[in-house]
Design an enzyme around this catalytic site. Structure first.
Site, PDB file in Angstrom:
ATOM      1  N   GLU A  32      23.139  17.684  32.967  1.00  0.00           N
ATOM      2  CA  GLU A  32      23.156  16.191  33.607  1.00  0.00           C
ATOM      3  C   GLU A  32      22.429  14.966  33.260  1.00  0.00           C
ATOM      4  O   GLU A  32      22.701  13.805  33.311  1.00  0.00           O
ATOM      5  CB  GLU A  32      22.526  16.494  35.040  1.00  0.00           C
ATOM      6  CG  GLU A  32      23.717  17.419  36.021  1.00  0.00           C
ATOM      7  CD  GLU A  32      25.028  16.824  36.088  1.00  0.00           C
ATOM      8  OE1 GLU A  32      25.092  15.671  36.057  1.00  0.00           O
ATOM      9  OE2 GLU A  32      25.921  17.643  36.356  1.00  0.00           O
ATOM     10  N   TYR A 115      21.757  10.894  42.352  1.00  0.00           N
ATOM     11  CA  TYR A 115      22.775  11.635  41.815  1.00  0.00           C
ATOM     12  C   TYR A 115      22.395  13.009  41.139  1.00  0.00           C
ATOM     13  O   TYR A 115      23.090  13.838  41.512  1.00  0.00           O
ATOM     14  CB  TYR A 115      23.474  10.708  40.793  1.00  0.00           C
ATOM     15  CG  TYR A 115      24.494  11.439  39.939  1.00  0.00           C
ATOM     16  CD1 TYR A 115      25.638  12.133  40.298  1.00  0.00           C
ATOM     17  CD2 TYR A 115      24.151  11.887  38.667  1.00  0.00           C
ATOM     18  CE1 TYR A 115      26.282  12.983  39.754  1.00  0.00           C
ATOM     19  CE2 TYR A 115      24.755  12.958  37.978  1.00  0.00           C
ATOM     20  CZ  TYR A 115      25.834  13.360  38.424  1.00  0.00           C
ATOM     21  OH  TYR A 115      26.792  14.202  38.019  1.00  0.00           O
ATOM     22  N   ASP A 133      28.646   9.138  41.648  1.00  0.00           N
ATOM     23  CA  ASP A 133      28.414   8.650  40.125  1.00  0.00           C
ATOM     24  C   ASP A 133      29.375   7.598  39.999  1.00  0.00           C
ATOM     25  O   ASP A 133      30.442   7.289  40.844  1.00  0.00           O
ATOM     26  CB  ASP A 133      28.533   9.543  39.155  1.00  0.00           C
ATOM     27  CG  ASP A 133      29.833  10.272  38.835  1.00  0.00           C
ATOM     28  OD1 ASP A 133      30.720  10.417  40.067  1.00  0.00           O
ATOM     29  OD2 ASP A 133      29.996  10.538  37.931  1.00  0.00           O
TER      30      ASP A 133
END
Length: 347
Positions: A32, A115, A133
DNA sequence: AAGCCGGGGCA
DNA sequence: TGCCCAGGCTT
């Protein structure tokens, strides 16, 4: 309807990505952070490199920042790497090396915002937090016809609220993956695949011919110009390197001693400038060559750089804080920005 | 709220 | 060229 269609599409069309078949929060965190503002294709080789080098968050914590930045070199947004290192140390020391899966805990970590906390907690523990996102902004704004600017405070609240409402009826892990994949593959920024889109009959943007107008974004980053004169100073096989310690681009990475000017100077103007006078004071200096001007475009600044190849004896190191000698064959151990890397390839 | 922080791909 | 990418931090 929306959730069902997106999920159905995902099961058929999803890419096979290496971070999708794990519940390991460390691995998901790694992916991520790498994927922040970064395309999957660009981040993929870095993901493999990092996971191979650091099998656990503890190994990550025990690495040096120099090594991590070197591994990160070329990917950009280097604060991500520095923040990851800080976070890894905290997890090693304060969480017994166990990477957290809980949204609130994750939010406190450096480099982890809403996020990323939603992504890690939903992917590793199926927690009910919606990812919002760039893909989600685009898909929701088009499908629901939302014209609120996605980079405004009010817009962020509105999209977040909608995303959480949609997640209410869904399986967090599956749906979060699905919306982002749908945005990335089907509802792309430019030339989306509307002709084959399962959502087109209910898509507001498609029905109103607004696909290319959504999402709305109202801030545009203004670009600043900077003029770099890099002094590539050699003495035999040794070269002067500079560690960038200032609060500026490429912090804690390495380049050469630098004379920066606000305006573009000609070669003779630079040689006559006070910067250069200071640099060559009390030294014997020969300018071997000067490169063409190289243009390096970042998202928020344009750098015009020249590389001055200089042979020098008796260098005054204290004129340039953070400057030190290294052997030519050791330069590749240091993390350098792209523009320096490009220059070194022809070194 | 606005500015800052990389590099690459695409039309 | 301009825009965007599985954003977040600082001012």
């Amino acid at each position: 309807m929306f959730v069902e269609e997106v999920t159905k599409w995902y099961k058929i069309n999803k890419r096979d990505l290496p971070w999708r078949d794990t519940k390991n929060a460390y691995i998901i965190w790694l992916s991520e952070i790498i994927l922040q503002q970064t395309r999957v294709e660009q981040g993929l080789p870095y993901f493999h490199k990092f996971l191979e080098r650091y099998k656990s968050v503890t190994e990550f914590a025990d690495a040096s920042e120099d090594e991590i930045l070197k591994l990160w070199q070329g990917l950009g947004y280097y604060s991500r790497a520095r923040n990851m290192h800080a976070t890894a140390k905290i997890i090693k020391n304060e969480h017994n090396g166990v990477f957290p899966c809980n949204y609130e805990t994750l939010l406190k970590l450096k480099g982890v915002g809403e996020y990323t906390a939603a992504a890690i907690s939903s992917f590793s523990a199926n927690e009910k937090h919606a990812v919002v996102d760039g893909n989600v902004y685009r898909l929701l704004s088009r499908y629901f016809g939302i014209e609120t600017a996605i980079d405004s405070t009010i817009g962020k609240k509105e999209f977040k609220k909608l995303a959480y409402e949609l997640l209410e009826q869904a399986e967090p892990f599956l749906y979060n993956q699905a919306v982002m994949e749908f945005g990335a593959i089907q509802c792309k920024p430019s030339s989306p695949n509307c002709a084959n889109c399962p959502l087109r009959l209910n898509c507001y943007a498609y029905q109103h011919e607004m696909v290319d107008k959504l999402p709305v974004k109202d801030k545009r980053t203004k670009v600043k110009e900077r003029f770099f004169n890099y002094l590539v100073v050699k003495d035999g096989t040794k070269v002067l390197l500079n560690k960038r310690i200032a609060k500026d681009i490429w912090q804690n990475m390495y380049d050469f001693p630098l004379i920066e000017t606000a305006e573009r100077l000609t070669e003779s103007e630079l040689i006559q400038s006070s910067h250069f006078e200071k640099f060559k004071k009390n030294t014997k200096l020969y300018i071997k060559s000067v490169s063409d001007e190289k243009k390096h475009v970042l998202s928020h600044q344009i750098i015009y750089a020249r590389f001055w190849e200089i042979r020098m004896e008796n260098t005054l190191l204290d004129e340039f804080n953070g400057v030190f000698w290294v052997n030519e064959d050791e330069i590749d151990q240091y993390a350098v920005p792209k523009i320096v890397d490009n220059y070194l390839k022809k070194f």
